[in-house]
Design a protein around this motif. Structure first.
Motif, mmCIF file in Angstrom:
data_model
loop_
_atom_site.group_PDB
_atom_site.id
_atom_site.type_symbol
_atom_site.label_atom_id
_atom_site.label_comp_id
_atom_site.label_asym_id
_atom_site.label_seq_id
_atom_site.Cartn_x
_atom_site.Cartn_y
_atom_site.Cartn_z
ATOM 1 N N UNK A 1 0.852 -1.176 0.000
ATOM 2 C CA UNK A 1 0.000 0.000 0.000
ATOM 3 C C UNK A 1 0.893 1.233 0.000
ATOM 4 N N UNK A 2 0.909 1.936 -1.117
ATOM 5 C CA UNK A 2 1.676 3.178 -1.231
ATOM 6 C C UNK A 2 0.764 4.345 -0.884
ATOM 7 N N UNK A 3 1.296 5.290 -0.132
ATOM 8 C CA UNK A 3 0.582 6.517 0.187
ATOM 9 C C UNK A 3 1.438 7.670 -0.316
ATOM 10 N N UNK A 4 0.877 8.480 -1.220
ATOM 11 C CA UNK A 4 1.658 9.595 -1.751
ATOM 12 C C UNK A 4 1.571 10.808 -0.818
ATOM 13 N N UNK A 5 2.257 11.884 -1.180
ATOM 14 C CA UNK A 5 2.339 13.077 -0.333
ATOM 15 C C UNK A 5 0.981 13.739 -0.114
ATOM 16 N N UNK A 6 0.021 13.477 -1.011
ATOM 17 C CA UNK A 6 -1.320 14.058 -0.885
ATOM 18 C C UNK A 6 -2.289 13.114 -0.178
ATOM 19 N N UNK B 1 7.805 3.813 4.325
ATOM 20 C CA UNK B 1 7.443 5.086 4.970
ATOM 21 C C UNK B 1 8.576 6.103 4.872
ATOM 22 N N UNK B 2 8.178 7.342 4.748
ATOM 23 C CA UNK B 2 9.145 8.432 4.652
ATOM 24 C C UNK B 2 8.831 9.431 5.753
#
Length: 137
Positions: free
Chosen positions: A80-85, A118-119
């Motif tokens: 599951x990727x979560x972008x900056x938005x 995670x970043x």
């Protein structure tokens, strides 16, 4: 004997999994969010290794336990990727990168090759303290 309520949160969580796993063994779908929460990584891996072959239903879990990437079939693992938005994308590991038996998907994940890492961004603790001190004064 130790009373159930005096057991650790990990033991209580482990016991709470069994009704869902039993249902899944009977052909039902079981959803378990953060299956590894409070449970030692090795116990989660060992439990899944023993029960997965006998499940007649579908088991859907979320986890932060990256060691499972070494054990589970990559065709059954999704990222599951979560972008900056805050937008989310879900993809099977097998669609992200060619996966062979000799690939270590845990290492590939940790190096960013599978996405969904995670970043934290930049944390300036002194700046945070200064703003808190200003807000409190």
């Amino acid at each position: 004997a130790i009373d159930y309520h005096d057991e650790s949160s990990g033991v209580r969580k482990l016991v709470s999994l069994f009704p869902r796993l039993l249902g899944c063994a009977s052909g039902r779908v079981a959803f378990i969010d953060e299956i590894d929460s409070g449970i030692h990584d090795k116990l989660v891996c060992d439990l899944l290794a023993q029960v997965l072959p006998d499940l007649g239903g579908q088991l859907v879990i979320t986890t932060h336990n990256t060691s499972l990437l070494e054990e589970l079939d990559p065709r059954r693992v999704f990222m599951l990727d979560v972008d900056m938005d805050g937008g989310r994308t879900i993809r099977p590991v097998s669609d992200i990168a060619r996966t062979c038996r000799n690939n270590n998907n845990r290492d590939r994940y940790m190096s960013g090759k599978l996405g969904a890492v995670p970043y934290i961004g930049t944390v300036d603790i002194r700046d945070i303290v200064e703003h808190l001190e200003e807000d409190l004064s």
